[in-house]
Design a protein around this motif. Structure first.
Motif, PDB file in Angstrom:
ATOM      1  N   THR A 203       9.489  -4.749 -13.938  1.00  0.00           N
ATOM      2  CA  THR A 203       9.188  -5.889 -13.063  1.00  0.00           C
ATOM      3  C   THR A 203       8.842  -5.427 -11.653  1.00  0.00           C
ATOM      4  O   THR A 203       8.494  -6.240 -10.801  1.00  0.00           O
ATOM      5  N   ASP A 204       8.916  -4.108 -11.401  1.00  0.00           N
ATOM      6  CA  ASP A 204       8.521  -3.577 -10.087  1.00  0.00           C
ATOM      7  C   ASP A 204       7.050  -3.878  -9.805  1.00  0.00           C
ATOM      8  O   ASP A 204       6.677  -4.186  -8.665  1.00  0.00           O
ATOM      9  N   CYS A 205       6.213  -3.767 -10.825  1.00  0.00           N
ATOM     10  CA  CYS A 205       4.778  -4.002 -10.629  1.00  0.00           C
ATOM     11  C   CYS A 205       4.524  -5.440 -10.177  1.00  0.00           C
ATOM     12  O   CYS A 205       3.710  -5.691  -9.282  1.00  0.00           O
ATOM     13  N   TYR A 206       5.250  -6.375 -10.765  1.00  0.00           N
ATOM     14  CA  TYR A 206       5.128  -7.782 -10.385  1.00  0.00           C
ATOM     15  C   TYR A 206       5.575  -7.978  -8.939  1.00  0.00           C
ATOM     16  O   TYR A 206       4.896  -8.634  -8.136  1.00  0.00           O
ATOM     17  N   GLY A 207       6.724  -7.398  -8.589  1.00  0.00           N
ATOM     18  CA  GLY A 207       7.259  -7.543  -7.240  1.00  0.00           C
ATOM     19  C   GLY A 207       6.346  -6.947  -6.191  1.00  0.00           C
ATOM     20  O   GLY A 207       6.134  -7.538  -5.121  1.00  0.00           O
ATOM     21  N   PHE A 208       5.777  -5.778  -6.479  1.00  0.00           N
ATOM     22  CA  PHE A 208       4.876  -5.132  -5.526  1.00  0.00           C
ATOM     23  C   PHE A 208       3.609  -5.959  -5.322  1.00  0.00           C
ATOM     24  O   PHE A 208       3.176  -6.198  -4.184  1.00  0.00           O
ATOM     25  N   LYS A 209       3.026  -6.418  -6.420  1.00  0.00           N
ATOM     26  CA  LYS A 209       1.784  -7.200  -6.324  1.00  0.00           C
ATOM     27  C   LYS A 209       1.992  -8.478  -5.513  1.00  0.00           C
ATOM     28  O   LYS A 209       1.195  -8.812  -4.626  1.00  0.00           O
TER      29      LYS A 209
ATOM     30  N   ILE B 195       3.656   1.258  -8.809  1.00  0.00           N
ATOM     31  CA  ILE B 195       2.723   1.037  -7.703  1.00  0.00           C
ATOM     32  C   ILE B 195       1.306   1.413  -8.128  1.00  0.00           C
ATOM     33  O   ILE B 195       0.349   0.669  -7.887  1.00  0.00           O
ATOM     34  N   ALA B 196       1.177   2.572  -8.773  1.00  0.00           N
ATOM     35  CA  ALA B 196      -0.143   3.017  -9.243  1.00  0.00           C
ATOM     36  C   ALA B 196      -0.739   2.022 -10.237  1.00  0.00           C
ATOM     37  O   ALA B 196      -1.928   1.683 -10.162  1.00  0.00           O
ATOM     38  N   TYR B 197       0.070   1.553 -11.170  1.00  0.00           N
ATOM     39  CA  TYR B 197      -0.381   0.573 -12.162  1.00  0.00           C
ATOM     40  C   TYR B 197      -0.914  -0.681 -11.469  1.00  0.00           C
ATOM     41  O   TYR B 197      -1.982  -1.207 -11.828  1.00  0.00           O
ATOM     42  N   THR B 198      -0.188  -1.162 -10.454  1.00  0.00           N
ATOM     43  CA  THR B 198      -0.567  -2.388  -9.759  1.00  0.00           C
ATOM     44  C   THR B 198      -1.839  -2.192  -8.944  1.00  0.00           C
ATOM     45  O   THR B 198      -2.713  -3.068  -8.920  1.00  0.00           O
ATOM     46  N   LEU B 199      -1.964  -1.054  -8.288  1.00  0.00           N
ATOM     47  CA  LEU B 199      -3.183  -0.783  -7.516  1.00  0.00           C
ATOM     48  C   LEU B 199      -4.406  -0.775  -8.428  1.00  0.00           C
ATOM     49  O   LEU B 199      -5.476  -1.280  -8.054  1.00  0.00           O
ATOM     50  N   LYS B 200      -4.258  -0.217  -9.615  1.00  0.00           N
ATOM     51  CA  LYS B 200      -5.363  -0.249 -10.584  1.00  0.00           C
ATOM     52  C   LYS B 200      -5.758  -1.690 -10.894  1.00  0.00           C
ATOM     53  O   LYS B 200      -6.938  -2.034 -10.937  1.00  0.00           O
ATOM     54  N   LYS B 201      -4.768  -2.528 -11.134  1.00  0.00           N
ATOM     55  CA  LYS B 201      -5.024  -3.938 -11.450  1.00  0.00           C
ATOM     56  C   LYS B 201      -5.700  -4.664 -10.279  1.00  0.00           C
ATOM     57  O   LYS B 201      -6.445  -5.622 -10.483  1.00  0.00           O
ATOM     58  N   LEU B 202      -5.414  -4.209  -9.066  1.00  0.00           N
ATOM     59  CA  LEU B 202      -6.006  -4.812  -7.868  1.00  0.00           C
ATOM     60  C   LEU B 202      -7.342  -4.164  -7.491  1.00  0.00           C
ATOM     61  O   LEU B 202      -7.940  -4.510  -6.470  1.00  0.00           O
ATOM     62  N   ASN B 203      -7.811  -3.229  -8.321  1.00  0.00           N
ATOM     63  CA  ASN B 203      -9.061  -2.494  -8.077  1.00  0.00           C
ATOM     64  C   ASN B 203      -9.041  -1.737  -6.749  1.00  0.00           C
ATOM     65  O   ASN B 203     -10.040  -1.677  -6.027  1.00  0.00           O
ATOM     66  N   ILE B 204      -7.898  -1.185  -6.422  1.00  0.00           N
ATOM     67  CA  ILE B 204      -7.745  -0.358  -5.233  1.00  0.00           C
ATOM     68  C   ILE B 204      -7.608   1.099  -5.678  1.00  0.00           C
ATOM     69  O   ILE B 204      -6.707   1.427  -6.456  1.00  0.00           O
ATOM     70  N   LYS B 205      -8.501   1.936  -5.213  1.00  0.00           N
ATOM     71  CA  LYS B 205      -8.435   3.366  -5.553  1.00  0.00           C
ATOM     72  C   LYS B 205      -7.233   3.987  -4.843  1.00  0.00           C
ATOM     73  O   LYS B 205      -6.854   3.562  -3.758  1.00  0.00           O
ATOM     74  N   PHE B 206      -6.655   5.009  -5.454  1.00  0.00           N
ATOM     75  CA  PHE B 206      -5.481   5.625  -4.846  1.00  0.00           C
ATOM     76  C   PHE B 206      -5.409   7.105  -5.172  1.00  0.00           C
ATOM     77  O   PHE B 206      -5.982   7.580  -6.154  1.00  0.00           O
ATOM     78  N   ASP B 207      -4.686   7.812  -4.323  1.00  0.00           N
ATOM     79  CA  ASP B 207      -4.361   9.217  -4.557  1.00  0.00           C
ATOM     80  C   ASP B 207      -2.899   9.441  -4.195  1.00  0.00           C
ATOM     81  O   ASP B 207      -2.316   8.706  -3.393  1.00  0.00           O
ATOM     82  N   TYR B 208      -2.335  10.480  -4.813  1.00  0.00           N
ATOM     83  CA  TYR B 208      -0.930  10.816  -4.588  1.00  0.00           C
ATOM     84  C   TYR B 208      -0.783  11.903  -3.525  1.00  0.00           C
ATOM     85  O   TYR B 208      -1.636  12.786  -3.398  1.00  0.00           O
ATOM     86  N   VAL B 209       0.348  11.829  -2.808  1.00  0.00           N
ATOM     87  CA  VAL B 209       0.764  12.900  -1.903  1.00  0.00           C
ATOM     88  C   VAL B 209       2.140  13.371  -2.372  1.00  0.00           C
ATOM     89  O   VAL B 209       3.025  12.555  -2.637  1.00  0.00           O
ATOM     90  N   SER B 210       2.300  14.685  -2.482  1.00  0.00           N
ATOM     91  CA  SER B 210       3.579  15.231  -2.921  1.00  0.00           C
ATOM     92  C   SER B 210       3.925  16.466  -2.091  1.00  0.00           C
ATOM     93  O   SER B 210       3.067  17.013  -1.388  1.00  0.00           O
ATOM     94  N   ARG B 211       5.170  16.879  -2.173  1.00  0.00           N
ATOM     95  CA  ARG B 211       5.592  18.077  -1.431  1.00  0.00           C
ATOM     96  C   ARG B 211       4.948  19.331  -2.000  1.00  0.00           C
ATOM     97  O   ARG B 211       4.697  20.290  -1.277  1.00  0.00           O
TER      98      ARG B 211
END
Length: 246
Positions: free
Chosen positions: A100-106, A132-148
């Motif tokens: 349900t995180d995807c729902y809450g974020f959207k 978050i990544a799943y939801t951005l895809k649904k919103l047609n927002i491109k994304f990239d990850y940042v990691s250590r």
């Protein structure tokens, strides 16, 4: 009384327990909600054996991915996301995982989105980042990850990020635990000088209410939002799921 609870590690600070306890008292509902703090996910079967009257759970850090092998079924979204934050337990003991995180974020980010919000940076690669990544895809927002550290699927390490990179990603989402109470003077190591008044800085952290990450974004004129609304929306969605099988 119907028993619900939160599964996690070091979760004394939990939003969920306070939220649901307050809800049940206010609405005079015959439910209890408690924290189940496990040092290791391998203790999960024992938890269920010792508490056969639990019929629903939330799942938080660090078990959103580790819980999956212990479940009998996943709903479609949870399967696609690869992380679970809500579990139902049927009268026959069957465990089904949901996200349900995807729902809450959207629900929480949509009111802030404008036409220029086309690209996002996700800080962190843990279980929370997957929803978050799943939801951005649904919103047609491109994304990239940042990691250590450099790893497959990650475009940037924190050391790689430039001011120009930050300028080009108008949404920056902190999915890492950096800045959580009590380490309130910490924040993700990004070039904040690249943040503008066209940016959204979103922090999944809700304690403290305004993290250093959000403060630095606000100083640059960005719209900022913490994780509280997301948590409230995801909690109500979990509540509806539990009641559908009760």
């Amino acid at each position: 009384m119907y028993r619900l609870g939160l599964l996690g590690k070091h979760i004394d600070y939990s939003f969920s327990k306070h939220y649901f306890k307050s809800k049940f008292e206010t609405e005079q509902l015959p439910f209890t909600y408690e924290n189940f703090d496990l040092d290791n996910i391998s203790l999960f079967p024992k938890l269920l054996n010792d508490n056969p009257d639990i019929f629903g759970l939330n799942v938080t850090i660090p078990y959103k991915e580790e819980i999956i092998p212990y479940l009998d079924k996943l709903d479609k979204k949870a399967k696609k996301i690869g992380a679970v934050n809500t579990i139902t337990i049927s009268s026959k003991g069957q465990l089904k995982g949901y996200n349900t995180d995807c729902y809450g974020f959207k629900k929480s980010i949509k009111p802030l989105l404008k036409k220029h919000h086309k690209k996002a940076l996700i800080l962190g690669t843990g279980g929370a980042s997957k929803a978050i990544a799943y939801t951005l895809k649904k919103l047609n927002i491109k994304f990239d990850y940042v990691s250590r550290t450099s790893k497959p699927g990650v475009k940037f390490t924190y050391e790689d990020l430039t001011i120009e990179d930050i300028e080009s990603y108008k949404i920056i989402i902190n999915c890492s635990p950096v800045g959580t109470y009590p380490k309130v003077n910490s924040c993700p190591n990004i070039p904040y000088d690249g943040v503008t008044n066209k940016h959204i800085l979103y922090d999944l952290i809700y304690n403290p209410e305004q993290t250093k990450f959000l403060k630095l974004g606000e100083l640059q004129g960005a719209d900022t939002i913490n994780g509280l609304k997301m948590l409230e929306f995801q909690a109500e969605k979990a509540w509806r799921i539990w009641n559908s099988i009760k």
